[in-house]
Write a protein that holds these residues in place. Structure first.
Motif, PDB file in Angstrom:
ATOM      1  N   ILE A   1      80.308 110.685 -14.063  1.00 26.75           N
ATOM      2  CA  ILE A   1      80.080 109.187 -13.764  1.00 26.75           C
ATOM      3  C   ILE A   1      78.797 108.816 -14.615  1.00 26.75           C
ATOM      4  CG2 ILE A   1      79.269 107.750 -11.973  1.00 26.75           C
ATOM      5  CD1 ILE A   1      80.760 109.315 -10.014  1.00 26.75           C
ATOM      6  N   LEU A   2      77.728 109.731 -14.824  1.00 32.42           N
ATOM      7  CA  LEU A   2      76.697 109.237 -15.667  1.00 32.42           C
ATOM      8  C   LEU A   2      77.165 109.067 -16.989  1.00 32.42           C
ATOM      9  CD1 LEU A   2      73.694 109.184 -15.967  1.00 32.42           C
ATOM     10  CD2 LEU A   2      73.626 111.501 -16.552  1.00 32.42           C
ATOM     11  N   GLY A   3      78.169 109.696 -17.634  1.00 30.11           N
ATOM     12  CA  GLY A   3      78.574 109.461 -18.888  1.00 30.11           C
ATOM     13  C   GLY A   3      79.398 108.349 -19.061  1.00 30.11           C
ATOM     14  N   LEU A   4      80.512 108.153 -18.144  1.00 31.90           N
ATOM     15  CA  LEU A   4      81.142 106.830 -18.050  1.00 31.90           C
ATOM     16  C   LEU A   4      80.099 105.419 -17.630  1.00 31.90           C
ATOM     17  CD1 LEU A   4      84.036 107.852 -15.928  1.00 31.90           C
ATOM     18  CD2 LEU A   4      83.943 107.504 -18.338  1.00 31.90           C
TER      19      LEU A   4
ATOM     20  N   ASN B   1      69.327 115.832 -24.638  1.00 33.31           N
ATOM     21  CA  ASN B   1      68.599 114.437 -24.840  1.00 33.31           C
ATOM     22  C   ASN B   1      67.524 114.353 -23.544  1.00 33.31           C
ATOM     23  OD1 ASN B   1      69.853 114.233 -27.003  1.00 33.31           O
ATOM     24  ND2 ASN B   1      71.396 112.866 -26.305  1.00 33.31           N
ATOM     25  N   ASN B   2      66.660 113.425 -23.846  1.00 33.26           N
ATOM     26  CA  ASN B   2      65.434 113.121 -23.025  1.00 33.26           C
ATOM     27  C   ASN B   2      65.968 112.417 -21.621  1.00 33.26           C
ATOM     28  OD1 ASN B   2      63.353 114.133 -24.677  1.00 33.26           O
ATOM     29  ND2 ASN B   2      63.209 112.045 -25.758  1.00 33.26           N
ATOM     30  N   PRO B   3      66.942 111.555 -21.661  1.00 32.68           N
ATOM     31  CA  PRO B   3      67.453 111.063 -20.341  1.00 32.68           C
ATOM     32  C   PRO B   3      68.005 112.183 -19.569  1.00 32.68           C
ATOM     33  CG  PRO B   3      68.294 109.748 -21.920  1.00 32.68           C
ATOM     34  CD  PRO B   3      67.538 110.902 -22.787  1.00 32.68           C
ATOM     35  N   GLY B   4      68.483 113.273 -19.905  1.00 31.10           N
ATOM     36  CA  GLY B   4      68.926 114.425 -19.210  1.00 31.10           C
ATOM     37  C   GLY B   4      67.814 115.315 -18.558  1.00 31.10           C
TER      38      GLY B   4
ATOM     39  N   LEU C   1      76.406 118.191 -18.509  1.00 31.80           N
ATOM     40  CA  LEU C   1      75.520 117.249 -18.531  1.00 31.80           C
ATOM     41  C   LEU C   1      75.138 116.798 -20.051  1.00 31.80           C
ATOM     42  CD1 LEU C   1      73.270 115.221 -17.179  1.00 31.80           C
ATOM     43  CD2 LEU C   1      71.784 117.197 -17.086  1.00 31.80           C
ATOM     44  N   GLN C   2      75.086 117.830 -21.027  1.00 29.99           N
ATOM     45  CA  GLN C   2      75.017 117.552 -22.474  1.00 29.99           C
ATOM     46  C   GLN C   2      75.898 116.653 -23.010  1.00 29.99           C
ATOM     47  OE1 GLN C   2      74.395 121.262 -24.503  1.00 29.99           O
ATOM     48  NE2 GLN C   2      74.107 120.090 -26.533  1.00 29.99           N
ATOM     49  N   GLU C   3      77.282 116.859 -22.573  1.00 34.17           N
ATOM     50  CA  GLU C   3      78.421 115.928 -23.263  1.00 34.17           C
ATOM     51  C   GLU C   3      78.246 114.625 -22.736  1.00 34.17           C
ATOM     52  OE1 GLU C   3      81.729 117.792 -21.904  1.00 34.17           O
ATOM     53  OE2 GLU C   3      81.648 119.705 -23.173  1.00 34.17           O
ATOM     54  N   ASN C   4      77.520 114.349 -21.584  1.00 37.59           N
ATOM     55  CA  ASN C   4      77.599 113.066 -20.864  1.00 37.59           C
ATOM     56  C   ASN C   4      76.165 112.301 -20.838  1.00 37.59           C
ATOM     57  OD1 ASN C   4      80.538 112.768 -19.890  1.00 37.59           O
ATOM     58  ND2 ASN C   4      79.708 114.932 -19.018  1.00 37.59           N
ATOM     59  N   VAL C   5      75.281 112.434 -21.708  1.00 36.22           N
ATOM     60  CA  VAL C   5      73.972 112.012 -21.940  1.00 36.22           C
ATOM     61  C   VAL C   5      73.707 111.942 -23.208  1.00 36.22           C
ATOM     62  CG1 VAL C   5      71.501 112.529 -21.776  1.00 36.22           C
ATOM     63  CG2 VAL C   5      72.960 113.042 -19.926  1.00 36.22           C
TER      64      VAL C   5
END
Length: 227
Positions: free
Chosen positions: A115-118, A63-66, A223-227
């Motif tokens: 941490i980004l995902g949480l 996604n764009n935030p990532g 990263l994809q799993e947490n964005v």
């Protein structure tokens, strides 16, 4: 004096300066800087094309935030590729054969994705620990298993890179030692081992590039799993 084969993975020093420090600074000196000309030279054009293809392929499903991680991951891959390939040159040192070095790359970046995902989507991040439709009696067991698999990820990242590069360097060391012994005893067999050593070196160059790409690719999946 008999030396261990693993002595080649110790960090040597030159004039009281660790070669690991020189090796870590070498990649940034090899890449050229942008020029003020309208048309770049071939090396800069090839580098720009490679980075464009890499970022497009890696960040397409994210996604764009990532996409903010594009510069960090692209720089990391170029850094790892340069460290891995320059370590194949004679009288050099490969820092990525050290597990501590690779864990220093893997753990902070993996922890940053968690941490980004949480922080951004805590419900979905915690939902990865329990698959949908799990029977009630299996919920505690699956949570423990998924938690262990989550914490194993950075260890797998570091060990994979270390093991692949270490195995290749050991094979090159063994075959080159056998070649130096066979040159005076069996020249015909030595010719075969020299050919094998050349092919193995080409394979190691490919492995050095592929392992850097796999390292960054797995980080992008986390990263994809947490964005």
């Amino acid at each position: 004096m008999t030396l261990s084969l693993f002595n080649q993975f110790l960090s040597p020093s030159l004039m009281w300066t660790p070669l690991a420090a020189i090796a870590l600074a070498l990649p940034w000196a090899l890449f050229p800087r942008q020029t003020a000309r309208w048309v770049n030279n071939r090396l800069l054009s090839l580098q720009s094309w490679f980075l464009g293809q890499f970022t497009q392929q890696i960040f397409l499903p994210i996604n764009n935030p990532g996409h903010k991680w594009a510069l960090l991951l692209a720089s990391l891959m170029l850094f790892l590729i340069t460290l891995n390939t320059t370590g194949l040159l004679p009288y050099t040192f490969t820092p990525t054969t050290q597990l501590s070095m690779n864990m220093g790359f893997a753990i902070p970046l993996w922890l940053a994705t968690v941490i980004l995902g949480l922080w951004t989507q805590p419900t979905q991040a915690l939902g990865h620990l329990l698959p949908e439709g799990t029977p009630t009696p299996l919920i505690p067991v699956l949570i423990i298993i998924e938690t262990i698999s989550l914490f194993i990820r950075p260890i797998a990242l570091g060990v994979r890179l270390t093991a692949n590069l270490t195995a290749g360097h050991l094979l090159i060391q063994l075959i080159s030692s056998a070649t130096s012994v066979l040159l005076s005893i069996l020249p015909a067999v030595a010719t075969f081992t020299i050919t094998l050593l050349f092919l193995l070196t080409l394979l190691e160059v490919a492995v050095a590039m592929i392992q850097a790409y796999v390292f960054v690719l797995l980080l992008s999946l986390y990263l994809q799993e947490n964005v």
